[in-house]
Design an enzyme around this catalytic site. Structure first.
Site, short mmCIF file in Angstrom:
data_model
loop_
_atom_site.label_atom_id
_atom_site.label_comp_id
_atom_site.label_asym_id
_atom_site.label_seq_id
_atom_site.Cartn_x
_atom_site.Cartn_y
_atom_site.Cartn_z
CG HIS A 103 -9.09 -1.85 4.33
ND1 HIS A 103 -8.81 -1.84 2.97
CD2 HIS A 103 -8.70 -0.64 4.79
CE1 HIS A 103 -8.29 -0.68 2.64
NE2 HIS A 103 -8.19 0.08 3.73
CG ASP A 104 -11.56 1.49 3.37
OD1 ASP A 104 -11.11 1.47 4.53
OD2 ASP A 104 -10.91 1.87 2.39
CG ASP A 132 -4.98 5.50 0.90
OD1 ASP A 132 -5.71 4.55 1.16
OD2 ASP A 132 -5.10 6.63 1.44
CG ASP A 157 -2.28 0.36 1.02
OD1 ASP A 157 -2.51 1.46 0.49
OD2 ASP A 157 -3.18 -0.43 1.37
CD GLU A 175 -9.08 3.85 -1.59
OE1 GLU A 175 -9.99 3.49 -0.83
OE2 GLU A 175 -8.25 4.72 -1.29
C1 NOJ Z 1 -8.45 4.72 1.99
C2 NOJ Z 1 -8.14 3.56 2.86
O1 NOJ Z 1 -8.53 2.39 2.21
C3 NOJ Z 1 -8.84 3.78 4.17
O2 NOJ Z 1 -8.77 2.66 4.99
C4 NOJ Z 1 -8.24 4.98 4.83
O3 NOJ Z 1 -8.94 5.27 6.02
C5 NOJ Z 1 -8.29 6.20 3.92
N1 NOJ Z 1 -7.88 5.89 2.59
C6 NOJ Z 1 -7.38 7.26 4.42
O4 NOJ Z 1 -6.06 6.88 4.18
#
Ligand code: NOJ
Length: 535
Positions: free
Chosen positions: A329-330, A205, A103, A268
């Site tokens: 994970h989000d 990210d 990441d 992302e």
């Molecule tokens: C995206 C990430 O996937 C997430 O987990 C994170 O909280 C935010 N970006 C901020 O970095």
């Protein structure tokens, strides 16, 4: 040239698996997963048929956002292990013929990163301009109306230097100023540092956040906002995200990758399809795989999903390689969104669509969102908006390996509670069960790997009944496949008018259908999906 004769790269033919390192395997009895734990479980990933592992951040971090607030881009957080452990992990991954993707979090640092400590120390510090500092409005208020994704305004007042700084996420995650060439060079050097070690690529990210409007114009109000949504969604982030200049940055990152052999970059990006595909870059010199999150965000409805697949296929630029994601994970886990039975259909969809699939750890054993009691919530998104049930902890619980105490994840209390059903739903139990989700995943991955039509072949939608998604995959000189998926719980009838077919069911979500010869019509049970090898 025929699809099957082209040369494809590992990130096109392979299956990616996302590990959330805190939750995969603890090796040193502190209740938190770590790199040595991951090494211990690589045989499992190889057995499953995984080609590339993506690790959520493992760098030093105060953990305000569980590692997405980085205080040193070149190190390893002691919770996860040492730099030697990392080198061993990389070697062990490569030793098994797999790839390792890290990441990269270039949009923001931790507020404890030395760059920010310097930047905030005085207005004339050389690193002042590395972050986004703005004067207050004449009445002392914030420079504009931009909001933080995690709730509240995106501006934090700095008493010492009497200016605001911008943070798209927590105030502990100040955004870097990517218009500054020194910032660009520093982050490209970070990429080189890991690439020199042999890392195979990055998942970048919030790529679409990296550059903001130079004039800091107010974002417009979102007319579709509803009270249950995150407060961030009150505005449309027209000026704070997806600025045209971001593509220059992405291209710079891509050139760094291109100066090495076969490295890759996933972006992302949560944007509608037409905008998402611009991240492939002009002449394909942007991200290799701008993450396609449609299966995460669309309602689980056959017509909507079928048309989104076609729209995506149609919008891809020449040579733009597709990709698909069911979970991360989000987001809530797929099993919790669509239910156990539909999760099997979803797995079949993920692994038969054209393009690189990414599997979120635990989805292959049907892990569900775990209810985390209020007083145990750890995720800042949950803590900051307590009335909205937005915590991401439920999808981040420890991997369920076996029925022993703490599911074989750890031998002490885990950092986040385990699913109550772990003694029933775990890798050990499912491994030996022909009908389990794990067996289904493994068979789907295996079929995909061995069949060029599924791995790299063409995609052709096939018209079907309201509740079905159907498509054909073909590669010249190889078997073709027809995939028919019932996205509802009710029986579904596949009677395409102009598509005569004959074949045998290779894999089905219900075992009774496998090996059955079929032609021209199909009667599917609710929640049934079939992969037909055509004659
Ligand atoms: C995206 C990430 O996937 C997430 O987990 C994170 O909280 C935010 N970006 C901020 O970095």
């Amino acid at each position: 040239m025929q699809e099957s004769q082209k040369t494809y790269l590992w990130w096109q033919t392979g299956v990616v698996y996302q590990i959330y390192p805190r939750s995969f395997q603890d090796s040193n009895s502190d209740g938190v997963g770590d790199l040595r734990g991951i090494i211990q479980r690589l045989d499992y990933l190889q057995w499953l048929g995984i080609d590339a592992v993506w690790l959520s951040p493992i760098y030093p971090s105060p953990m305000a956002d569980y590692g997405y607030d980085i205080s040193d881009y070149r190190g390893v957080h002691p919770l996860f292990g040492s730099e030697t452990d990392f080198d061993e992990l990389l070697q062990a991954v490569h030793g098994r013929g797999m790839k390792l993707i890290l990441d990269l979090v270039p949009n923001h640092t931790s507020d404890q990163h030395p760059w920010f400590l310097e930047s905030r120390s005085s207005r004339d510090n050389p690193k002042r301009d590395w972050y986004i500092w703005c004067d207050p409005l004449p009445d002392g208020s914030v420079p504009n109306n931009w909001l933080s994704v995690f709730g509240g305004p995106a501006w934090e007042w700095d008493e010492t230097t009497q200016q605001y700084y911008y943070h798209a996420f927590l105030k502990e995650q100040p955004d870097l100023n990517w218009r500054n060439p020194e910032v660009q060079q520093a982050m490209l050097d970070v990429m080189r540092f890991w690439l020199d070690k042999g890392v195979d690529g990055f998942r970048v990210d919030v790529m679409w956040h990296m550059i903001k409007d130079e004039q800091f114009r107010d974002n417009p109000v979102n007319p579709d906002y509803q009270a249950h949504m995150a407060t961030y969604e009150q505005l449309l982030p027209v000026y704070s995200t997806d600025q045209p200049e971001v593509h220059t940055i992405v291209r710079q990152m891509r050139s760094v990758l291109d100066s090495y052999d076969e490295r890759m970059m996933i972006g992302e990006i949560y944007l509608p399809i037409q905008k998402l595909v611009t991240y492939y870059g002009i002449d394909g010199k942007g991200a290799h795989l701008p993450f396609n999150f449609q299966l995460l965000s669309l309602p689980w409805d056959a017509r909507q999903i079928a048309s989104a697949i076609d729209q995506y296929e149609g919008a891809l630029p020449p040579n733009g390689w597709p990709n698909w994601v069911l979970g991360n994970h989000d987001q809530p886990r797929i099993t919790s969104r669509v239910g156990m039975q539909q999760a099997r259909v979803a797995a079949m969809l993920l692994l038969t669509l054209r393009g690189t699939p990414t599997i979120y750890y635990g989805d292959e054993i049907c892990m569900r969102d775990v209810p985390i009691p209020f007083e145990e919530v750890q995720d800042p998104q949950g803590l900051n908006m307590p009335d909205k049930n937005l915590s991401r902890d439920p999808a981040r619980t420890p991997m369920q390996w076996d029925g022993s105490p703490n599911a074989g994840f750890t031998d002490v209390k885990p950092w986040l509670r385990l699913a109550a059903n772990y003694s029933r739903e775990n890798v050990a139990v499912q491994r030996d069960n022909d009908l389990s989700m794990l067996t289904l995943y493994r068979r789907l991955i295996d079929l995909r790997r061995n069949e060029p039509a599924l791995q790299v072949g063409t995609y052709t939608p096939v018209y079907s009944d309201m509740n079905l998604v159907a498509f054909k995959r073909e590669a010249e000189g190889h078997d073709s496949f027809l995939i028919v998926l019932n996205l509802s719980h009710r029986p579904g009838y596949f009677r395409p008018q102009h598509f005569p077919f004959t074949g045998t069911v290779a894999i089905a979500t219900y075992p009774e259908s496998e090996g059955v010869s079929v032609s021209d019509t199909l009667n599917l049970s609710g929640d049934e999906g079939v992969i037909i090898r055509l004659q």
